[in-house]
Design a protein around this motif. Sequence first.
Motif, mmCIF file in Angstrom:
data_model
loop_
_atom_site.group_PDB
_atom_site.id
_atom_site.type_symbol
_atom_site.label_atom_id
_atom_site.label_comp_id
_atom_site.label_asym_id
_atom_site.label_seq_id
_atom_site.Cartn_x
_atom_site.Cartn_y
_atom_site.Cartn_z
ATOM 1 N N GLY A 329 0.839 -1.202 0.000
ATOM 2 C CA GLY A 329 0.000 0.000 0.000
ATOM 3 C C GLY A 329 0.869 1.244 0.000
ATOM 4 N N ARG A 330 0.410 2.271 0.684
ATOM 5 C CA ARG A 330 1.166 3.521 0.735
ATOM 6 C C ARG A 330 2.376 3.358 1.654
ATOM 7 N NH1 ARG A 330 -3.740 7.963 1.570
ATOM 8 N NH2 ARG A 330 -5.070 7.204 -0.140
ATOM 9 N N PRO A 331 3.588 3.553 1.152
ATOM 10 C CA PRO A 331 4.774 3.371 1.998
ATOM 11 C C PRO A 331 4.929 4.499 3.007
ATOM 12 C CG PRO A 331 5.411 4.138 -0.183
ATOM 13 C CD PRO A 331 3.933 3.884 -0.233
ATOM 14 N N ASN A 332 5.424 4.153 4.175
ATOM 15 C CA ASN A 332 5.780 5.138 5.200
ATOM 16 C C ASN A 332 7.003 4.620 5.932
ATOM 17 O OD1 ASN A 332 4.886 3.330 7.333
ATOM 18 N ND2 ASN A 332 2.798 3.944 6.851
ATOM 19 N N PRO A 333 7.666 5.458 6.736
ATOM 20 C CA PRO A 333 8.901 5.018 7.404
ATOM 21 C C PRO A 333 8.732 3.767 8.258
ATOM 22 C CG PRO A 333 8.694 7.407 7.528
ATOM 23 C CD PRO A 333 7.410 6.902 6.936
ATOM 24 N N ALA A 334 7.593 3.632 8.940
ATOM 25 C CA ALA A 334 7.383 2.468 9.806
ATOM 26 C C ALA A 334 7.301 1.175 8.990
ATOM 27 C CB ALA A 334 6.111 2.660 10.628
ATOM 28 N N LYS A 335 6.627 1.222 7.856
ATOM 29 C CA LYS A 335 6.504 0.013 7.026
ATOM 30 C C LYS A 335 7.851 -0.401 6.448
ATOM 31 C CE LYS A 335 1.695 0.686 5.477
ATOM 32 N NZ LYS A 335 0.833 0.946 4.296
ATOM 33 N N LEU A 336 8.586 0.559 5.881
ATOM 34 C CA LEU A 336 9.846 0.226 5.242
ATOM 35 C C LEU A 336 10.932 -0.128 6.250
ATOM 36 C CD1 LEU A 336 10.083 2.754 2.266
ATOM 37 C CD2 LEU A 336 8.971 0.538 2.406
ATOM 38 N N ALA A 337 10.754 0.273 7.512
ATOM 39 C CA ALA A 337 11.736 -0.089 8.540
ATOM 40 C C ALA A 337 11.723 -1.581 8.825
ATOM 41 C CB ALA A 337 11.464 0.697 9.820
ATOM 42 N N ASN A 338 10.679 -2.287 8.394
ATOM 43 C CA ASN A 338 10.617 -3.736 8.563
ATOM 44 C C ASN A 338 11.527 -4.471 7.587
ATOM 45 O OD1 ASN A 338 8.601 -3.867 10.661
ATOM 46 N ND2 ASN A 338 7.102 -3.253 9.120
ATOM 47 N N PHE A 339 12.146 -3.737 6.673
ATOM 48 C CA PHE A 339 13.034 -4.350 5.689
ATOM 49 C C PHE A 339 14.399 -3.656 5.746
ATOM 50 C CE2 PHE A 339 8.657 -4.479 4.235
ATOM 51 C CZ PHE A 339 8.463 -5.839 4.042
ATOM 52 N N PRO A 340 15.117 -3.822 6.876
ATOM 53 C CA PRO A 340 16.398 -3.115 7.038
ATOM 54 C C PRO A 340 17.474 -3.627 6.103
ATOM 55 C CG PRO A 340 16.078 -4.680 8.816
ATOM 56 C CD PRO A 340 14.808 -4.674 8.033
ATOM 57 N N GLU A 341 17.286 -4.816 5.511
ATOM 58 C CA GLU A 341 18.295 -5.336 4.603
ATOM 59 C C GLU A 341 18.349 -4.590 3.275
ATOM 60 O OE1 GLU A 341 14.596 -7.937 4.050
ATOM 61 O OE2 GLU A 341 15.581 -6.785 5.626
ATOM 62 N N CYS A 342 17.268 -3.881 2.920
ATOM 63 C CA CYS A 342 17.218 -3.153 1.646
ATOM 64 C C CYS A 342 17.996 -1.842 1.758
ATOM 65 C CB CYS A 342 15.774 -2.867 1.242
ATOM 66 S SG CYS A 342 14.831 -4.355 0.819
ATOM 67 N N ASP A 343 18.944 -1.652 0.848
ATOM 68 C CA ASP A 343 19.745 -0.433 0.833
ATOM 69 C C ASP A 343 19.032 0.715 0.139
ATOM 70 O OD1 ASP A 343 21.938 -1.795 2.037
ATOM 71 O OD2 ASP A 343 22.408 -2.660 0.081
ATOM 72 N N VAL A 344 18.123 0.403 -0.778
ATOM 73 C CA VAL A 344 17.385 1.410 -1.526
ATOM 74 C C VAL A 344 16.072 0.787 -1.983
ATOM 75 C CG1 VAL A 344 18.389 0.819 -3.769
ATOM 76 C CG2 VAL A 344 17.593 3.142 -3.360
ATOM 77 N N PHE A 345 15.065 1.631 -2.172
ATOM 78 C CA PHE A 345 13.762 1.180 -2.661
ATOM 79 C C PHE A 345 13.449 1.905 -3.969
ATOM 80 C CE2 PHE A 345 13.573 0.624 1.932
ATOM 81 C CZ PHE A 345 13.074 -0.676 2.045
ATOM 82 N N ILE A 346 12.850 1.175 -4.912
ATOM 83 C CA ILE A 346 12.372 1.758 -6.165
ATOM 84 C C ILE A 346 10.851 1.760 -6.117
ATOM 85 C CG2 ILE A 346 12.353 1.602 -8.677
ATOM 86 C CD1 ILE A 346 14.943 0.026 -8.516
ATOM 87 N N TYR A 347 10.256 2.939 -6.236
ATOM 88 C CA TYR A 347 8.806 3.094 -6.088
ATOM 89 C C TYR A 347 8.170 3.176 -7.472
ATOM 90 C CZ TYR A 347 4.468 4.676 -3.872
ATOM 91 O OH TYR A 347 3.170 4.773 -3.422
#
Length: 508
Positions: A329-347
């Motif tokens: 859904g809509r990304p926010n800091p709390a959601k993406l913090a569950n994936f600390p292994e990712c160095d960068v995200f492509i939206y």
Amino acid sequence: MELESNYEIALAADFIRSRNFTRVALQFPDELLKDATRVVKALRDRLESPSESGSVGSGDGKEVGLFVMADTTYGSCCVDEVGASHINADCVVHYGHTCLSPTSNLPAFFVFGKAPISISNCAENLSTYALTQGKHIMVLFGLEYSHAIEMIKEPLMLESSKLSGSTSNLEFHFAEVMCSVMNPSKDCTTSNVYLGSVGSFTANDFGKATGTRYSIGGLVWNLPEGHRMEDYLLVWIGADNSAFANVVLTFNGCDIVRYDAVDNRLVTDLSQQRRILKRRYYLVEKAKDSNIVGLLVGTLGVAGYLHMIRQMKELITAAGKKAYTLVMGRPNPAKLANFPECDVFIYVSCAQTALLDSKEFLAPVITPFEAMLAFNRGSQWTGAYVMEFRDLISSSPVEVRNQSEEARFSFLQGGYVEDFDLKETEDAKEDEDGALALAYATEKALQVRDKHPNSLIKGTAKSGAEFFAARSYHGLEMHSNDSSPEPYLIGRAGKASGYEGEKGKENF
């Protein structure tokens, strides 16, 4: 009557009747939900009343079901086809701000709304400022002000005609609304649109600049032969929102001013918006140093999103990096913090929701265009910026090729970085036919070796499994050798102020 005018009740009813729709989804943004019940009542009354042809209802006597959709999964500017599919809707009537991205499965009717604007003040400000510039003027606007553009256009064109014989170079050009009705398209780069009375536009021109025709954010316009966008002063009528940011980034080589319809003034200082481009370039450089990339699915309805995701996976794999696809859904800091292994995200999303201010995120969030710049070895940013991922599909397809294995210089880390595991590449070469073995050995012997091994920065974890294996905390320890069950214990009972059997309970 004001409600019926603002929400285009008559036009929406004609759209439903003409196509014999029986299940209609009404999509409202959060700020317009307060009017949802009144709009439904007005639209139902209109559908139940006889039309000009004398028919009643949807045309075949069936009752039309109206369903209100709110709290969309992704951006409210896109048609929520996923929500509409839950009620088996035949079409979607979209209210409020929209990006006019093409739909995949359902036809849509767009109601832009009618935001208030002082026509005389706007025309006077634009005319006064244009006289001091000596450039042709291209007027773009938010779709919520499309109802007033013709009235603003009249005095400005009159002023331009008066000065046509003088030395002044004043000339106004106005963009037009792309469409009000959109049909679904299976082609990821085009869309079938029905324009009615809002203008003429062909499906193959959607989202492209073909020759002298341009389009952005639901607006289309033509330039005279031999003219460029850099020759024009761009005037934006509307708010400082995502649609305006899209214009600033796409036409970053043009002079741009904005007319604020709320404060009735012309804003000429856009230094804050210009700074966005510098921030995006920094994120591109940061993405080059990444090893694990998260692909954020930001839409499930815009035509071509699956093609773009596949294209991004091919690009990331060819660059020697690991890709994970995430739907949240809509990304926010709390959601993406569950994936600390990712160095960068492509939206991967529509043009007006793709730009996320990722300062509060643990990892940067970039657009597909920025990913192509970051992961294509040897690519350079010329200053052009592409927001629509459908333009990337049609204009710059990814060529999956063998990337160079030599180290890459990182401006952020201040040293050379290896994007590929040399051991894996050497093992792969050994498995190949031996005909090229001599060429590989010669190439390896001729490579310049750095005398200072510390100057070569090795990449970190190459996958999520490696990342979690390197962590100091691995969760609760499980003793697999002892399979016998542990005895259960009876916990405390009573209130927290004094549990039963607790010492000193009598003091409470």
